[in-house]
Write a protein that holds these residues in place. Sequence first.
Motif: not given
Length: 135
Positions: A105-131
């Motif tokens: 599902r994540m791979e499909e979403l990545e194909k559908e949404v250009p820029g999702i990999k680089e989106h700083e807000g998403i990355r920061d939010a999810t990394m905060a959870m991991t931390k």
Amino acid sequence: MQFITFSKGLVIAATTAFLMACGGGSPADKMMGYQEKILSILESNKSDLDKAAAEIKSYIESNKDEMKAAMGEMVKMTEELKSDPEKAAKMMAEFGEKQEAMQKRMEELEKEVPGIKEHEGIRDATMAMTKMMME
């Protein structure tokens, strides 16, 4: 690659949860539920990544106590899996199937949404959870 980091962060949290959990209704199931919800937020807001990031951040903040409690439960359950390798192997196989489906599902979403990999807000939010989960 940053979305992959996001994915790996969720995989790390969920895998850690799995390795320490005991089956149905377990803390691992709870952790998979958190991961599922975050992925659903991304899918529902794929046309507005800023909104997705804000919703993920809010979801994590609203559930952080429960997430930490589930992680604490998993730590306590570690010994049970160590003493039952057969049960651990069975659970790992089941978890692997669930994790593979979510990864697709994540791979499909990545194909559908250009820029999702680089989106700083998403990355920061999810990394905060991991931390938070690794504290």
